[in-house]
Design a protein around this motif. Sequence first.
Motif, mmCIF file in Angstrom:
data_model
loop_
_atom_site.group_PDB
_atom_site.id
_atom_site.type_symbol
_atom_site.label_atom_id
_atom_site.label_comp_id
_atom_site.label_asym_id
_atom_site.label_seq_id
_atom_site.Cartn_x
_atom_site.Cartn_y
_atom_site.Cartn_z
ATOM 1 N N TYR A 44 8.028 1.612 -2.589
ATOM 2 C CA TYR A 44 6.801 1.593 -1.794
ATOM 3 C C TYR A 44 5.629 1.078 -2.637
ATOM 4 O O TYR A 44 4.876 0.203 -2.204
ATOM 5 C CB TYR A 44 6.505 2.999 -1.265
ATOM 6 C CG TYR A 44 5.313 3.087 -0.348
ATOM 7 C CD1 TYR A 44 5.480 3.084 1.030
ATOM 8 C CD2 TYR A 44 4.012 3.185 -0.855
ATOM 9 C CE1 TYR A 44 4.385 3.175 1.883
ATOM 10 C CE2 TYR A 44 2.921 3.279 -0.011
ATOM 11 C CZ TYR A 44 3.108 3.268 1.356
ATOM 12 O OH TYR A 44 2.022 3.349 2.199
ATOM 13 N N ASN A 45 5.469 1.623 -3.851
ATOM 14 C CA ASN A 45 4.367 1.200 -4.717
ATOM 15 C C ASN A 45 4.455 -0.286 -5.048
ATOM 16 O O ASN A 45 3.436 -0.994 -5.050
ATOM 17 C CB ASN A 45 4.345 2.008 -6.011
ATOM 18 C CG ASN A 45 3.765 3.397 -5.834
ATOM 19 O OD1 ASN A 45 3.445 3.824 -4.734
ATOM 20 N ND2 ASN A 45 3.659 4.117 -6.925
ATOM 21 N N LEU A 46 5.660 -0.776 -5.344
ATOM 22 C CA LEU A 46 5.816 -2.200 -5.670
ATOM 23 C C LEU A 46 5.458 -3.092 -4.484
ATOM 24 O O LEU A 46 4.746 -4.088 -4.639
ATOM 25 C CB LEU A 46 7.247 -2.490 -6.132
ATOM 26 C CG LEU A 46 7.609 -1.983 -7.518
ATOM 27 C CD1 LEU A 46 9.113 -2.122 -7.753
ATOM 28 C CD2 LEU A 46 6.818 -2.728 -8.588
ATOM 29 N N VAL A 47 5.946 -2.736 -3.303
ATOM 30 C CA VAL A 47 5.673 -3.557 -2.118
ATOM 31 C C VAL A 47 4.196 -3.447 -1.724
ATOM 32 O O VAL A 47 3.557 -4.454 -1.397
ATOM 33 C CB VAL A 47 6.602 -3.178 -0.943
ATOM 34 C CG1 VAL A 47 6.229 -3.943 0.324
ATOM 35 C CG2 VAL A 47 8.065 -3.435 -1.311
ATOM 36 N N GLU A 48 3.639 -2.251 -1.807
ATOM 37 C CA GLU A 48 2.222 -2.083 -1.485
ATOM 38 C C GLU A 48 1.340 -2.916 -2.429
ATOM 39 O O GLU A 48 0.388 -3.567 -1.991
ATOM 40 C CB GLU A 48 1.827 -0.613 -1.563
ATOM 41 C CG GLU A 48 0.377 -0.372 -1.162
ATOM 42 C CD GLU A 48 -0.025 1.085 -1.309
ATOM 43 O OE1 GLU A 48 -0.748 1.565 -0.419
ATOM 44 O OE2 GLU A 48 0.364 1.727 -2.310
ATOM 45 N N ASN A 49 1.654 -2.908 -3.722
ATOM 46 C CA ASN A 49 0.912 -3.742 -4.672
ATOM 47 C C ASN A 49 1.052 -5.220 -4.334
ATOM 48 O O ASN A 49 0.084 -5.983 -4.439
ATOM 49 C CB ASN A 49 1.389 -3.501 -6.104
ATOM 50 C CG ASN A 49 0.733 -2.311 -6.749
ATOM 51 O OD1 ASN A 49 -0.098 -1.633 -6.159
ATOM 52 N ND2 ASN A 49 1.128 -2.045 -7.980
ATOM 53 N N ALA A 50 2.252 -5.634 -3.961
ATOM 54 C CA ALA A 50 2.481 -7.042 -3.617
ATOM 55 C C ALA A 50 1.651 -7.453 -2.407
ATOM 56 O O ALA A 50 1.174 -8.591 -2.321
ATOM 57 C CB ALA A 50 3.968 -7.292 -3.378
ATOM 58 N N ILE A 51 1.456 -6.536 -1.486
ATOM 59 C CA ILE A 51 0.603 -6.800 -0.325
ATOM 60 C C ILE A 51 -0.860 -6.817 -0.771
ATOM 61 O O ILE A 51 -1.619 -7.738 -0.460
ATOM 62 C CB ILE A 51 0.815 -5.727 0.769
ATOM 63 C CG1 ILE A 51 2.215 -5.834 1.361
ATOM 64 C CG2 ILE A 51 -0.265 -5.831 1.852
ATOM 65 C CD1 ILE A 51 2.627 -4.640 2.211
ATOM 66 N N ARG A 52 -1.251 -5.807 -1.504
ATOM 67 C CA ARG A 52 -2.652 -5.601 -1.901
ATOM 68 C C ARG A 52 -3.189 -6.743 -2.764
ATOM 69 O O ARG A 52 -4.332 -7.159 -2.607
ATOM 70 C CB ARG A 52 -2.765 -4.283 -2.647
ATOM 71 C CG ARG A 52 -4.179 -3.917 -3.019
ATOM 72 C CD ARG A 52 -4.227 -2.614 -3.760
ATOM 73 N NE ARG A 52 -3.896 -1.532 -2.836
ATOM 74 C CZ ARG A 52 -3.778 -0.273 -3.193
ATOM 75 N NH1 ARG A 52 -3.935 0.080 -4.447
ATOM 76 N NH2 ARG A 52 -3.508 0.654 -2.298
#
Length: 172
Positions: free
Chosen positions: A69-77
């Motif tokens: 979740y953190n990796l994908v959220e960062n990739a979005i952010r």
Amino acid sequence: VGTLLDMTNLKSVPRTDQVTLEELVDEVFCDLDPVAEKAGISIHFNDSANQDSHTDVTGSYVLLYRAVYNLVENAIRYNRDGGSVYVSVNKRDTNAVIAVRDTGRGIAPEYIERVFEPFFRVDKSRSRELGGVGLGLALVREIVRLHAGSIAVSESNEEGTTFEVVFPCETI
């Protein structure tokens, strides 16, 4: 404070679940789809080449979910306007590999190892605008280590960044 408390209690979380990574990534995508849509970012999941097999690891579903979740959220952010995020799950030898690639601005070479340090931010002004305190990737790294895995920036340039997480696995 909550993230710091999470980090101090990681070792006490049981890591005995059989976790199918394709299902876990699918759940992360369901939860982050509204965030990506609001940000104008498209997200794509390309699971293992053989759709009949599943890549399983033994660990804590909750912790592994948090890491992905953190990796994908960062990739979005930290992406460009109208950008994309690509996640894949594959088997390499006896390991499970999760790759998270974005189309953002990339990370300067001198910062690639430092992004995993607690409180480190590549662009402090932009990070404050987007929230967070600089603990997400440190938390991801610790979760990955607790699962006998590794994480690295496998590629980063002006066209984006790819984080690669490798775990020992079983394929069913």
